[in-house]
Enzyme design. Structure first.
Site, PDB file in Angstrom:
ATOM      1  N   GLU A 208       0.806  -1.205  -0.119  1.00  0.00           N
ATOM      2  CA  GLU A 208       0.087  -0.033  -0.360  1.00  0.00           C
ATOM      3  C   GLU A 208       0.873   1.057  -0.180  1.00  0.00           C
ATOM      4  O   GLU A 208       0.950   2.118   1.136  1.00  0.00           O
ATOM      5  CB  GLU A 208      -0.953  -0.082   1.241  1.00  0.00           C
ATOM      6  CG  GLU A 208      -1.996  -1.052   1.239  1.00  0.00           C
ATOM      7  CD  GLU A 208      -3.203  -0.970   2.200  1.00  0.00           C
ATOM      8  OE1 GLU A 208      -3.196   0.063   2.723  1.00  0.00           O
ATOM      9  OE2 GLU A 208      -4.004  -1.720   2.048  1.00  0.00           O
ATOM     10  N   GLU A 396      -5.305  -8.543   0.297  1.00  0.00           N
ATOM     11  CA  GLU A 396      -5.828  -8.135   1.772  1.00  0.00           C
ATOM     12  C   GLU A 396      -7.523  -7.994   1.393  1.00  0.00           C
ATOM     13  O   GLU A 396      -7.622  -7.078   0.127  1.00  0.00           O
ATOM     14  CB  GLU A 396      -5.427  -6.884   2.281  1.00  0.00           C
ATOM     15  CG  GLU A 396      -3.953  -7.104   2.943  1.00  0.00           C
ATOM     16  CD  GLU A 396      -3.642  -5.848   3.751  1.00  0.00           C
ATOM     17  OE1 GLU A 396      -4.450  -5.059   4.061  1.00  0.00           O
ATOM     18  OE2 GLU A 396      -2.479  -5.874   3.928  1.00  0.00           O
TER      19      GLU A 396
HETATM   20  C1  FCB Z   1      -4.570  -1.983   5.223  1.00  0.00           C
HETATM   21  C2  FCB Z   1      -3.196  -2.403   5.588  1.00  0.00           C
HETATM   22  C3  FCB Z   1      -3.329  -3.348   6.797  1.00  0.00           C
HETATM   23  C4  FCB Z   1      -4.293  -3.166   7.946  1.00  0.00           C
HETATM   24  C5  FCB Z   1      -5.804  -2.943   6.970  1.00  0.00           C
HETATM   25  C6  FCB Z   1      -6.935  -2.932   7.878  1.00  0.00           C
HETATM   26  O1  FCB Z   1      -4.659  -0.681   4.786  1.00  0.00           O
HETATM   27  O2  FCB Z   1      -2.389  -2.522   4.627  1.00  0.00           O
HETATM   28  O3  FCB Z   1      -2.051  -3.319   7.678  1.00  0.00           O
HETATM   29  O4  FCB Z   1      -4.192  -2.177   8.778  1.00  0.00           O
HETATM   30  O5  FCB Z   1      -5.629  -2.034   6.198  1.00  0.00           O
END
Ligand code: FCB
Length: 490
Positions: A208, A396
Site C-alpha cells: 500500500e 487483503e
Molecule cells: C490496510 C493495511 C493493513 C491493515 C488493514 C486494515 O490498509 O495494509 O496493515 O491495517 O488496512
C-alpha cells in the site's frame, strides 16, 4: 386481519403467496423432522480449481518483541511512542507476540485449513540501521517461520515492506523523501530474497504505497507523522514507486530462479454506479487516472499526462531511467481491497466523476471502511483488461467489527461474515467470468495493532485477548474454514 377475511378471501386479495410463509415451511420442516431427514445446504458455487485461500498479517502489527535479537528501531516504534499519535497511546511493543508464538499460530492456521499465509519482514530486524551489516538473527526468524509454514503445508507469501521503515533512514535521509531510501530498500529486498527464495516463491515489494505516502507524509496521521507540501509529497510518491521497481530488479537478481514478484497495492477500486456501458467506461477511465501515481505508473512505466498536468510545477522530478525501473515487469498484481470508489459518467474532460459518499453510507467499525463489495468484481476485472495482467491476488480484504467475546467464549461477528460473504460473492462473479484472480488473503488472521487506531479496531478471524495472548476463533473463522473446505461460498 384473519378475523375480518376468510383465508380464501385474503389470498384472493394478496395472492396465494400470502398464505405460504406461515404454513408451508412449518409443514415441510415438521415432515423433515418426522422423516429424520437433513436439509442439504445449497449447491456449492465453486471457485476455480487450485484457487488459493489464505490470510495475512504484517510484522509491526503482530510480532511484538521489538527489542529481541538485535532488531533496530522503526518509524512506527518512534511514532507510536510519541504521545497523542495512536489511540489510547497503544504501541506494537508486544502486539500478538507472534515473534514467540508463531508455532502456535501456525497450528491455528492449519486448523482453519489455510493454504497460504502472507506475512511481512521487518526491515529493522534484517538491517537494524537500514543499510550496512545485516543482523543474522533477523533473517533467522523468518527462515524458521517459513520452515514451520512449509512443514504444515502452508505456502508462504512474503511482503518486504509493510511500513516499518528503519528509523535510521528517516533520521539520515528523511525516509522516503530521498531516493537513497529507495536504493536501500532494493539492497534489503535483494538480501531477503537471496536468503528465503529457496523456500518462498512469491515476493511482494511494498504494501500500500498510497497509504504510507499519503497518510504518513501528507496527512501526518501515520508514521513518520509529516505534513509535507504537495511537491515534496509527490517526490515521496515517486521514490516509493521507484523503490518498488528497484526492488523488483534486486529480487530477480538475487533470488533463486522460478520465483514470482509483485506488489500489494490498495489501488482505488473504481466501480460504475450503475452497470451501463457509459458508467462502466467512466469507471475504467477512473481506474487508470485515480491510480496514476501508483499502480498505473508501475504497469505503464510512465505517469499519465493528466497526472503530470494536474500537479504542474509540483509534479515529481524523474529521469527516463527511473521510469524504466518503475515499470520493471512483474509477475502478479496484489490488490488490497476494502471499499470501492463509485464512479459515474460525465461530460467533463476526464469523462468521469467520483461520486461522493452520502453521510448515511454504511461502513464497518472503521469509518473509512465503507461497504462496497462490487470493488472486488470491478477492480480485478479492470486491472486484467486495461493492463493485460494475467495473475492477480486479493492480498487483503476484511473488516473491523466491535467483536464482543461472550461469556460462553464465542465471538458472533455476523457483520464480518455478512461483509465477507458479499465480497466473496462479487469475487466469485469475476473469476466465473475468467478474471484471473488466483487467490484471496483475508485480513487478518488475528486481531492486531491497527496502526493509529491501536487495538480498539479488531480485524481478525481470531479474537485476541491482548492481556493473556489467548486466541479464540470467531464465528467468521468457522465461516472461512467452510469456504476453504468447499472452495466456494458458505
Ligand atoms: C490496510 C493495511 C493493513 C491493515 C488493514 C486494515 O490498509 O495494509 O496493515 O491495517 O488496512
Amino acid at each position: 386481519m384473519l378475523n375480518r377475511f376468510s383465508r380464501r378471501e385474503f389470498a384472493k386479495l394478496f395472492g396465494s403467496a400470502a398464505l405460504a410463509p406461515s404454513i408451508v415451511p412449518a409443514l415441510s420442516a415438521e415432515r423433515a423432522l418426522a422423516q429424520n431427514a437433513t436439509i442439504a445446504p445449497p449447491a456449492p458455487q465453486p471457485f476455480p480449481k487450485g484457487f488459493l485461500w489464505g490470510s495475512a498479517t504484517a510484522s509491526y502489527q503482530v510480532e511484538g518483541a521489538v527489542k529481541a535479537d538485535g532488531r533496530g528501531v522503526s518509524i512506527w516504534d518512534t511514532f507510536s511512542h510519541t504521545p497523542g499519535k495512536t489511540s489510547n497511546g497503544d504501541t506494537g511493543d508486544v502486539a500478538d507476540d507472534h515473534y514467540h508464538l508463531y508455532k502456535e499460530d501456525i497450528q491455528l492456521m492449519k486448523a482453519m485449513g489455510l493454504q497460504t499465509y502472507r506475512f511481512s519482514v521487518a526491515w529493522p530486524r534484517i538491517f537494524p540501521n537500514g543499510t550496512g551489516t545485516p543482523n543474522p538473527k533477523g533473517i533467522d526468524f523468518y527462515s524458521r517461520l517459513v520452515d514451520e509454514l512449509l512443514a504444515n503445508n502452508i505456502q508462504p507469501y512474503c511482503t518486504l515492506f509493510h511500513w516499518d521503515l528503519p528509523q535510521a533512514l528517516e533520521d539520515k535521509y528523511g525516509g522516503w523523501q530521498s531516493r537513497e531510501t529507495s536504493k536501500a530498500f532494493a539492497d534489503y529486498a535483494g538480501y531477503v530474497a537471496q536468503h528465503l527464495s529457496d523456500r518462498v516463491q512469491h515476493f511482494m515489494t511494498l504494501n500500500e504505497m498510497r497509504s504510507f505516502v499519503d497518510i504518513g507524509y501528507r496527512d501526518g496521521r501515520h508514521a513518520p507523522g509529516l505534513k509535507l507540501p504537495p511537491a515534496k509529497v509527490n517526490q515521496v510518491r515517486h521514490n516509493a514507486v521507484l523503490a518498488h521497481g528497484l526492488g523488483v530488479q534486486a529480487i530477480r537478481a538475487h533470488a533463486k530462479s522460478g520465483i514470482k514478484v509483485g506488489l500489494a497495492e490498495n489501488a482505488e477500486a473504481c466501480s460504475p454506479i450503475i452497470e451501463t456501458p457509459e458508467h462502466i467506461e467512466a469507471a475504467r477511465k477512473a481506474m487508470r487516472e485515480e491510480n496514476a501515481g501508483y499502480l498505473t505508473a508501475v504497469l505503464e512505466s510512465k505517469y499519465t499526462d493528466a497526472y503530470l498536468a494536474h500537479h504542474g510545477a509540483n509534479a515529481p522530478k524523474f529521469t527516463d531511467a527511473d521510469m524504466k525501473a518503475i515499470g520493471s515487469p512483474i509477475d502478479f498484481v496484489g490488490l488490497n481491497n476494502y471499499t470501492t470508489t463509485w464512479v459515474r459518467a460525465d461530460n467533463n474532460s476526464r469523462g468521469y466523476v467520483v461520486v461522493p459518499a452520502p453521510e448515511s453510507y454504511p461502513h464497518m467499525m472503521s469509518s473509512w471502511l465503507r461497504v462496497g463489495p462490487q470493488g472486488l468484481y470491478w477492480a480485478p476485472k479492470f486491472i486484467a483488461e486495461i493492463w493485460g495482467v494475467k495473475e492477480i491476488y486479493i492480498t487483503e480484504n476484511g473488516a473491523s467489527s466491535t467483536d464482543v467475546l461472550t461469556p460462553d467464549g464465542h465471538v458472533y461477528d455476523s457483520d464480518r461474515i455478512m461483509y465477507l460473504r458479499n465480497y466473496l460473492t462479487q469475487l466469485h462473479r469475476g473469476v466465473s467470468e475468467g478474471v484471473p484472480v488466483k487467490g484471496y488473503f483475508c485480513w487478518s488472521f488475528m486481531d492486531n495493532f491497527e496502526w493509529a487506531d491501536g487495538y480498539a479496531y479488531r480485524f481478525g478471524l481470531h479474537y485476541v485477548d491482548f492481556k493473556t495472548q489467548k486466541r479464540t476463533p470467531k464465528m467468521s473463522a468457522h465461516f472461512y474454514k467452510e469456504v476453504i473446505a468447499r472452495n466456494g461460498l458458505a
